[in-house]
Structures are given as C-alpha cells and as structure tokens.
Scaffold this motif. Structure first.
Motif, short mmCIF file in Angstrom:
data_model
loop_
_atom_site.label_atom_id
_atom_site.label_comp_id
_atom_site.label_asym_id
_atom_site.label_seq_id
_atom_site.Cartn_x
_atom_site.Cartn_y
_atom_site.Cartn_z
N UNK A 247 -12.27 -24.30 42.52
CA UNK A 247 -11.40 -24.50 41.35
C UNK A 247 -10.15 -23.64 41.24
N UNK A 248 -10.70 -22.21 41.94
CA UNK A 248 -9.60 -21.20 41.65
C UNK A 248 -9.13 -20.99 43.03
N UNK A 249 -9.40 -21.65 44.07
CA UNK A 249 -9.09 -21.52 45.65
C UNK A 249 -8.98 -20.08 45.85
N UNK A 250 -10.21 -19.59 45.95
CA UNK A 250 -10.60 -18.07 46.37
C UNK A 250 -11.53 -18.21 47.59
N UNK A 251 -11.40 -17.02 48.29
CA UNK A 251 -12.69 -16.71 49.39
C UNK A 251 -13.07 -15.53 48.89
N UNK A 252 -14.66 -15.70 49.00
CA UNK A 252 -15.39 -14.54 48.61
C UNK A 252 -16.16 -14.19 49.86
N UNK A 253 -15.98 -13.13 50.39
CA UNK A 253 -16.43 -12.48 51.76
C UNK A 253 -17.75 -11.45 51.00
N UNK A 254 -18.91 -11.74 51.46
CA UNK A 254 -19.96 -10.74 51.09
C UNK A 254 -20.62 -10.35 52.41
N UNK A 255 -20.91 -8.86 52.43
CA UNK A 255 -21.59 -8.46 53.65
C UNK A 255 -23.02 -8.07 52.98
N UNK A 256 -24.13 -8.27 53.90
CA UNK A 256 -25.29 -7.85 53.37
C UNK A 256 -26.12 -7.41 54.70
N UNK A 257 -27.09 -6.48 54.55
CA UNK A 257 -27.85 -6.07 55.42
C UNK A 257 -29.40 -6.29 55.07
N UNK A 258 -30.29 -6.87 56.06
CA UNK A 258 -31.72 -7.28 56.06
C UNK A 258 -32.33 -6.10 55.48
N UNK A 259 -32.90 -6.07 54.31
CA UNK A 259 -33.74 -5.16 53.55
C UNK A 259 -34.76 -4.31 54.33
N UNK A 260 -35.01 -3.10 54.28
CA UNK A 260 -35.95 -2.41 54.99
C UNK A 260 -35.68 -1.90 56.25
N UNK A 261 -34.37 -2.39 56.76
CA UNK A 261 -33.98 -2.02 58.25
C UNK A 261 -32.99 -0.77 58.38
N UNK A 262 -32.91 -0.27 59.60
CA UNK A 262 -32.09 0.71 59.48
C UNK A 262 -30.52 0.48 59.44
N UNK A 263 -30.27 -0.70 59.42
CA UNK A 263 -28.79 -1.04 59.07
C UNK A 263 -28.67 -1.00 57.48
N UNK A 264 -29.62 -1.43 56.94
CA UNK A 264 -29.77 -1.37 55.26
C UNK A 264 -29.48 0.23 54.96
N UNK A 265 -30.15 1.08 55.45
CA UNK A 265 -30.22 2.54 55.19
C UNK A 265 -28.83 2.84 55.52
N UNK A 266 -28.10 2.63 56.67
CA UNK A 266 -26.79 3.04 56.88
C UNK A 266 -25.88 2.48 56.08
N UNK A 267 -25.83 1.20 55.65
CA UNK A 267 -25.07 0.75 54.45
C UNK A 267 -25.26 1.65 53.39
N UNK A 268 -26.43 1.63 52.79
CA UNK A 268 -26.62 2.62 51.53
C UNK A 268 -25.71 3.89 51.71
#
Length: 289
Positions: A247-268
């Motif tokens: 309806x508003x012609x927007x693009x929402x880009x969301x990044x996420x890391x798998x919980x409990x992983x080293x990547x989640x810790x680095x992101x935090x």
C-alpha cells in the motif's frame, strides 16, 4: 512559508520527543527533555546548521524531501505531517509521487524489532529510515544525498553493505534496476525519479545497459544469507529478508542472526559498540558520525 511559524513548530515537536522512543540513548549528562538539535538533524539526514536556520526562521524554503524527513524523525501523526507541509508552503505529496511516508504500522515494527538491523527504502530505493542496530552495523548515518540511494550504491558507489560474489552482485544489480524501472512506470510524473534515472545514466554504463534492456519486475523478497564485515567485530553472518509494503510501496530490509550462535553474539556486540559511540558523541555535542 510563514516566517518563524515553521521553525517554532519544529522546535516544539522536537522538545516533546522522548529520545528513547526514536532510538536515541539518553546517556548520563543529558539536560534536554526532548531531542537535541544535532540528534534531530542526524535522524532527518540534514545538517545541524540547516536545522538551526530552519528553527530560527533564517531558512524559509525547505524542500518536500526535508519536510518529509523531519516528519518521519519527529514521529508526526498524519494531521501533523500535513500541517508541517502547509507551514512550509508546500502541497502534501499526492499519489503521483513515490511515497516517502512511514506509516505507524511500519514504525511499530521498527520499534519492536530494535535488536535487528532494519532499513526502510522507498520505491526508488532511497533509504528513508534505519534503526540504531542498522546504523551500528553499517555506518548509514554518514551517508548523504545520493549516497542513500541503493541503486547508486550498488552500481556507482562503494557497493552493497554485505559481501557478494561477482554473480550475486550482478543478480542484485539487475534486480534493483528492474525494480526501479517498474517504479518509473508506476510514477511517470515524479521529477525526482526522472532526475535519479538521468544521473544514473550519466554515471554508469552498466545502468544504461540494464535500463535499456527493459526488464521490469518487483524486487524478490526471498531470504538470503549474507556476510557483513564490521570494522571492530569482524565478519558477521546474517539472514537478510526484504518485505514489500504494497500500500505504501516501501521495501523493508531486516537482518537477523540465528539465536545462540557466534554471529548473534557478534551482532549484539556491534550494536552495543555503535550505540555507545553515538551516546558519547551526543554527550559531547557532536553530530552523529
């Protein structure tokens, strides 16, 4: 624009904004109840000097893009947004222009998913708003003008935020141009879109080739796993999902890391470091990045 009224209104609304509600940490040496001038300027993507002149009535002809950016940063309701446009002597953007409004539902999504890096683009792939996590991951607040356009960044500028192989980059570039071509067909009267296309044609032979191929298709919203190199934390593996708000012609880009992983810790950790840097700069009165 009525002298002083626009600036007084912006200042009044700036004073009422709770910093935490827009992702601004309050720090320990804060005296102002609302947003500082440099904080609003950073959120709106304009210079502190220009905001100062607007609030003091010394700048009296803000563009529609500046007014829209201030409305987003101040979290204005639809009636307040319309009032701000009228005080600036501008018509509220109509349906023939690429929408740049962030509806309350999208803003609530940004607020609720504050631990995930999120960016919202319009249909021209102009970066409209980011959250603190995205800023910490990418350094987006430093981007100005055409640097905030995703098509330009991928074809002319420094390239995408995430690491991509040559084939992946080529696919992404083609997809962005095809999506922009679809937007041009949907909003043929928008002069900003025509100007963007003209500038991209001047600066990129690849853009000309892809544009002239005539492909039109909406950006795919399938999930992709990407890697982002953070200057302090290192390489972070993230899932990237792009959603279309039709309806508003927007693009929402969301990044996420798998919980409990080293990547989640680095992101935090990246988010904490970026938020702390912003807090320190705000406490010392320096504009964000």
């Amino acid at each position: 624009m009525e002298d002083q009224e626009f600036g007084r209104t912006v200042r009044h609304w700036r004073d009422r904004v709770v910093p935490e509600s827009v992702g601004v940490p309050i720090g320990t040496r804060r005296r102002a109840a609302g947003l500082r001038r440099e904080e609003l300027a950073a959120l709106a993507g304009i210079s502190v000097d220009y905001l100062t002149r607007l609030e003091q009535g010394r700048a009296t002809s803000p563009s529609a893009q500046v007014v829209e950016a201030l409305a987003r940063a101040l979290r204005l309701s639809d009636p307040e947004r319309e009032l701000l446009f009228r005080l600036a002597g501008l018509a509220v953007p109509g349906r023939d222009l690429v929408p740049a409004r962030i509806p309350p539902s999208v803003q609530r999504l940004l607020d609720r998913l504050s631990a995930n890096p999120i960016a919202v683009y319009d249909a021209m792939w102009n970066l409209l708003v980011t959250n603190a996590a995205y800023d910490a991951l990418t350094g987006a607040p430093a981007w100005r003008g055409i640097q905030r356009n995703g098509v330009w960044r991928n074809l002319v500028g420094p390239g995408p935020v995430a690491e991509l192989g040559l084939d992946e980059l080529a696919d992404q570039q083609a997809a962005l141009v095809a999506d922009l071509r679809l937007t041009a067909a949907r909003y043929p009267a928008d002069p900003r879109l025509r100007n963007l296309v003209a500038e991209l044609r001047r600066e990129s032979d690849l853009f000309c080739e892809l544009w002239d191929a005539g492909e039109m298709r909406q950006h795919e919203d399938r999930s992709r796993h990407k890697f982002v190199e953070h200057p302090e934390v290192g390489r972070i593996g993230l899932d990237c999902d792009t959603f279309i708000v039709a309806g508003d012609d927007l693009r929402i880009m969301i990044y996420s890391a798998e919980p409990g992983t080293a990547d989640a810790e680095r992101l935090a950790l990246a988010v904490v470091l970026g938020t702390q840097a912003f807090s320190d700069e705000s406490a010392e009165g320096r504009p964000r990045r």
